[in-house]
Write a protein that holds these residues in place. Structure first.
Motif, mmCIF file in Angstrom:
data_model
loop_
_atom_site.group_PDB
_atom_site.id
_atom_site.type_symbol
_atom_site.label_atom_id
_atom_site.label_comp_id
_atom_site.label_asym_id
_atom_site.label_seq_id
_atom_site.Cartn_x
_atom_site.Cartn_y
_atom_site.Cartn_z
ATOM 1 N N SER A 121 42.533 8.335 1.983
ATOM 2 C CA SER A 121 41.281 9.011 2.342
ATOM 3 C C SER A 121 40.527 8.285 3.443
ATOM 4 O O SER A 121 39.447 8.713 3.837
ATOM 5 C CB SER A 121 40.349 9.204 1.138
ATOM 6 O OG SER A 121 39.612 8.039 0.840
ATOM 7 N N GLN A 122 41.095 7.204 3.964
ATOM 8 C CA GLN A 122 40.406 6.436 5.002
ATOM 9 C C GLN A 122 40.557 7.104 6.369
ATOM 10 O O GLN A 122 41.537 7.776 6.651
ATOM 11 C CB GLN A 122 40.973 5.016 5.068
ATOM 12 C CG GLN A 122 40.159 4.050 5.913
ATOM 13 C CD GLN A 122 40.558 2.605 5.657
ATOM 14 O OE1 GLN A 122 41.587 2.343 5.048
ATOM 15 N NE2 GLN A 122 39.752 1.671 6.101
ATOM 16 N N LYS A 123 39.556 6.908 7.208
ATOM 17 C CA LYS A 123 39.618 7.309 8.617
ATOM 18 C C LYS A 123 39.557 6.029 9.433
ATOM 19 O O LYS A 123 38.563 5.315 9.409
ATOM 20 C CB LYS A 123 38.495 8.269 8.974
ATOM 21 C CG LYS A 123 37.143 7.958 8.354
ATOM 22 C CD LYS A 123 36.192 9.104 8.550
ATOM 23 C CE LYS A 123 34.816 8.784 7.962
ATOM 24 N NZ LYS A 123 34.861 8.791 6.482
ATOM 25 N N LEU A 124 40.640 5.738 10.126
ATOM 26 C CA LEU A 124 40.780 4.437 10.769
ATOM 27 C C LEU A 124 41.358 4.620 12.167
ATOM 28 O O LEU A 124 42.432 5.192 12.329
ATOM 29 C CB LEU A 124 41.701 3.550 9.929
ATOM 30 C CG LEU A 124 41.678 2.040 10.191
ATOM 31 C CD1 LEU A 124 40.321 1.464 9.807
ATOM 32 C CD2 LEU A 124 42.780 1.357 9.411
ATOM 33 N N LYS A 171 36.983 14.947 7.856
ATOM 34 C CA LYS A 171 37.941 15.706 7.054
ATOM 35 C C LYS A 171 38.716 14.786 6.112
ATOM 36 O O LYS A 171 39.293 15.248 5.122
ATOM 37 C CB LYS A 171 38.929 16.449 7.966
ATOM 38 C CG LYS A 171 38.315 17.580 8.783
ATOM 39 C CD LYS A 171 38.069 18.813 7.946
ATOM 40 C CE LYS A 171 37.631 19.991 8.807
ATOM 41 N NZ LYS A 171 37.455 21.225 8.001
ATOM 42 N N ALA A 172 38.768 13.503 6.416
ATOM 43 C CA ALA A 172 39.473 12.554 5.560
ATOM 44 C C ALA A 172 38.793 12.494 4.198
ATOM 45 O O ALA A 172 37.569 12.341 4.112
ATOM 46 C CB ALA A 172 39.496 11.175 6.208
ATOM 47 N N CYS A 173 39.570 12.617 3.131
ATOM 48 C CA CYS A 173 38.972 12.622 1.795
ATOM 49 C C CYS A 173 40.052 12.437 0.739
ATOM 50 O O CYS A 173 41.241 12.668 0.977
ATOM 51 C CB CYS A 173 38.221 13.919 1.534
ATOM 52 S SG CYS A 173 39.292 15.365 1.490
ATOM 53 N N GLY A 225 41.390 15.589 -8.840
ATOM 54 C CA GLY A 225 42.406 16.485 -9.371
ATOM 55 C C GLY A 225 43.317 17.092 -8.330
ATOM 56 O O GLY A 225 44.003 18.077 -8.606
ATOM 57 N N SER A 226 43.335 16.530 -7.131
ATOM 58 C CA SER A 226 44.188 17.095 -6.085
ATOM 59 C C SER A 226 44.681 15.962 -5.188
ATOM 60 O O SER A 226 44.674 14.798 -5.584
ATOM 61 C CB SER A 226 43.411 18.153 -5.296
ATOM 62 O OG SER A 226 44.296 18.903 -4.476
ATOM 63 N N GLY A 227 45.113 16.306 -3.965
ATOM 64 C CA GLY A 227 45.713 15.327 -3.074
ATOM 65 C C GLY A 227 44.697 14.579 -2.239
ATOM 66 O O GLY A 227 43.517 14.485 -2.587
ATOM 67 N N SER A 228 45.169 14.038 -1.110
ATOM 68 C CA SER A 228 44.302 13.252 -0.242
ATOM 69 C C SER A 228 44.686 13.485 1.208
ATOM 70 O O SER A 228 45.808 13.874 1.525
ATOM 71 C CB SER A 228 44.417 11.760 -0.578
ATOM 72 O OG SER A 228 45.739 11.298 -0.324
ATOM 73 N N LEU A 229 43.726 13.238 2.091
ATOM 74 C CA LEU A 229 43.937 13.343 3.528
ATOM 75 C C LEU A 229 43.477 12.036 4.161
ATOM 76 O O LEU A 229 42.308 11.671 4.067
ATOM 77 C CB LEU A 229 43.167 14.531 4.104
ATOM 78 C CG LEU A 229 43.478 14.992 5.531
ATOM 79 C CD1 LEU A 229 42.944 16.407 5.757
ATOM 80 C CD2 LEU A 229 42.899 14.074 6.602
ATOM 81 N N THR A 230 44.403 11.309 4.759
ATOM 82 C CA THR A 230 44.121 10.045 5.425
ATOM 83 C C THR A 230 44.329 10.226 6.914
ATOM 84 O O THR A 230 45.290 10.867 7.338
ATOM 85 C CB THR A 230 45.047 8.933 4.899
ATOM 86 O OG1 THR A 230 44.963 8.895 3.475
ATOM 87 C CG2 THR A 230 44.666 7.582 5.475
#
Length: 445
Positions: free
Chosen positions: A147-150, A284-286, A290-295
């Motif tokens: 979930s990080q934005k780097l 948008k990173a999160c 109960g669901s997936g992730s966006l890195t």
């Protein structure tokens, strides 16, 4: 796209500047698509980017070269959507969302709006897992967290694309979504070949805007990539890693459009909404309950190696740290992962935090000893051991070709320290030294 026969055609074009045209057309909505039709029958897509009552400003996807002032505009009444299903994995798309790999068409695939609503903040949760990349300078020292934005801060000419590709094919993610903005063809071929060669192409989606492609597609591409990634994370419970290069090209495209719209620039030619445009994408990173992730891992090149330039400056306020790449290596001092404290010692081995701090402290001492040596000062025996440590640190950890799992990197760190320092000389807790310091260590001169 076929024009709908019942849609009205508007021909009151007021002006054409760059890739932008203005036309009188009532009933338009921000972000909707339009079809621009020349009298000779040629046509292309455009997108509504500004509204002033019935004066509509459109970005023309394929540019306005050859566009006649007698052209007509049909408002299609729908936003841009992109195909999203498991059938797009392994495929390559343009910055407009069209397949460009010669594969079968995707007309029957479900599509998602690239400008969908933001996620409810209550659906997000604190990051709890790291993304293993096999790169010691990331995993051990600047841990990438789900979930990080780097961003990767670098200057043109540094191997940032090689680093980004390595993260793509070594990271433990379910899906990788890659976006290339203004790429040279050689760079595009490098990424595609790398993903295929390392056997991850089947779980990768690529969106490509080459240097000679329309600037408008450069603006759309991050939204396309993030819309697909968000769909996989939310609807399919996937751990998604998004890689974008180069966000400076994205910001420059916004500046170019701003010039066409005659907007007053804020700093160095960039518009005053640069922060907003970048934040809308980065946020948008999160990680979802109960669901997936966006890195999100991006490249931001530094014009003139100036960290105060508006693009890296604004990026730094939005993101959670940075990886600073220069002289072909990841700088252990200029790099930072602000979310690593959520996983270090919790999702990783209990000595991770102490080892990381001790290694950086010793390397800082090695750099200080190197400066003393360059100025002709006498070095102590301890200084000479620090210099040896610095050489081994650069070879074993900072070299861009080194690939190590995190546990192996931690063990190597203990071995490296034990080769040159006694246990009592290390800034480490006694209980950790008792458990991890090599029992057969012999300090070398």
């Amino acid at each position: 796209m076929r024009p709908h026969p019942t849609l009205a055609v508007y021909r009151d074009i007021r002006d054409i500047r760059g890739d932008v045209l203005r036309v009188r057309a009532p009933g338009a909505a921000f972000g909707d698509l339009a079809l621009v039709e020349n009298p000779d029958g040629t046509r292309g897509l455009a997108r509504v980017i500004e509204l002033q009552r019935d004066l509509v400003t459109l970005q023309v996807f394929h540019g306005t070269r050859g566009l006649s002032s007698g052209a007509g505009v049909r408002l299609l009444g729908e936003p841009l959507r992109v195909a999203c299903s498991d059938n797009i994995l392994g495929r390559v798309f343009s910055g407009a969302g069209d397949a460009i790999d010669g594969g079968p068409g995707l007309h029957a695939e479900p599509r998602v709006d690239i400008a969908g609503p933001p996620l409810n903040p209550l659906a997000r949760r604190l990051p709890q897992r790291m993304i293993h990349t096999g790169i010691p300078m990331i995993d051990l020292f600047n841990t990438l967290v789900e979930s990080q934005k780097l961003p990767i801060f670098s200057i043109p000419g540094e191997p940032y694309n090689a680093l980004l590709a390595r993260v793509g094919f070594q990271a433990d993610a379910d899906v990788v979504v890659f976006g290339g903005l203004g790429l040279m063809f050689d760079d595009y071929h490098f990424f595609r070949h790398s993903f295929e060669q390392h056997g991850v192409a089947h779980r990768t989606v690529m969106f490509i805007n080459l240097a000679g492609d329309p600037v408008v597609e450069r603006l759309l591409l991050p939204d396309l990539a993030l819309a697909v990634a968000e769909q996989y994370a939310v609807q399919h419970d996937r751990r998604v890693l998004v890689l974008l290069t180069d966000m400076t090209a994205y910001a420059d495209a916004h500046k170019e459009i701003g010039i066409s719209l005659e907007r007053v620039p804020a700093t160095r030619g960039h518009l005053g909404d640069l922060y907003t445009q970048l934040a809308q994408r980065y946020e948008k990173a999160c990680q979802l309950i109960g669901s997936g992730s966006l890195t999100l891992l991006t490249v931001t090149t530094l014009p003139g190696n100036d960290i105060t330039h508006p693009v890296p400056d604004n990026t730094g306020y939005i993101t959670e740290g940075q990886i600073y790449l220069h002289d072909g290596v990841i700088d252990p001092f200029g790099s930072l992962s602000r979310l690593k404290q959520h996983v270090i010692g919790k999702a990783t081995r209990d000595d991770h935090g102490q080892v990381m701090n001790a290694m950086v402290q010793l390397y800082a001492g090695a750099e200080e000893a190197r400066r003393k040596q360059s100025m002709g000062f006498d070095l102590s025996a301890f200084d000479r051991r620090l210099l040896s440590f610095g050489e081994r640190f650069r070879t074993r950890f900072m070299d861009m070709n080194v690939t190590l799992p995190l546990t192996a990197a931690l063990d190597l760190a203990w071995s490296t320290m034990a080769e040159l320092f006694a246990a009592t000389e290390l800034p480490l807790r006694k209980d950790l030294i008792a458990r991890y310091f090599p029992a057969d260590a012999r300090v070398s001169a």
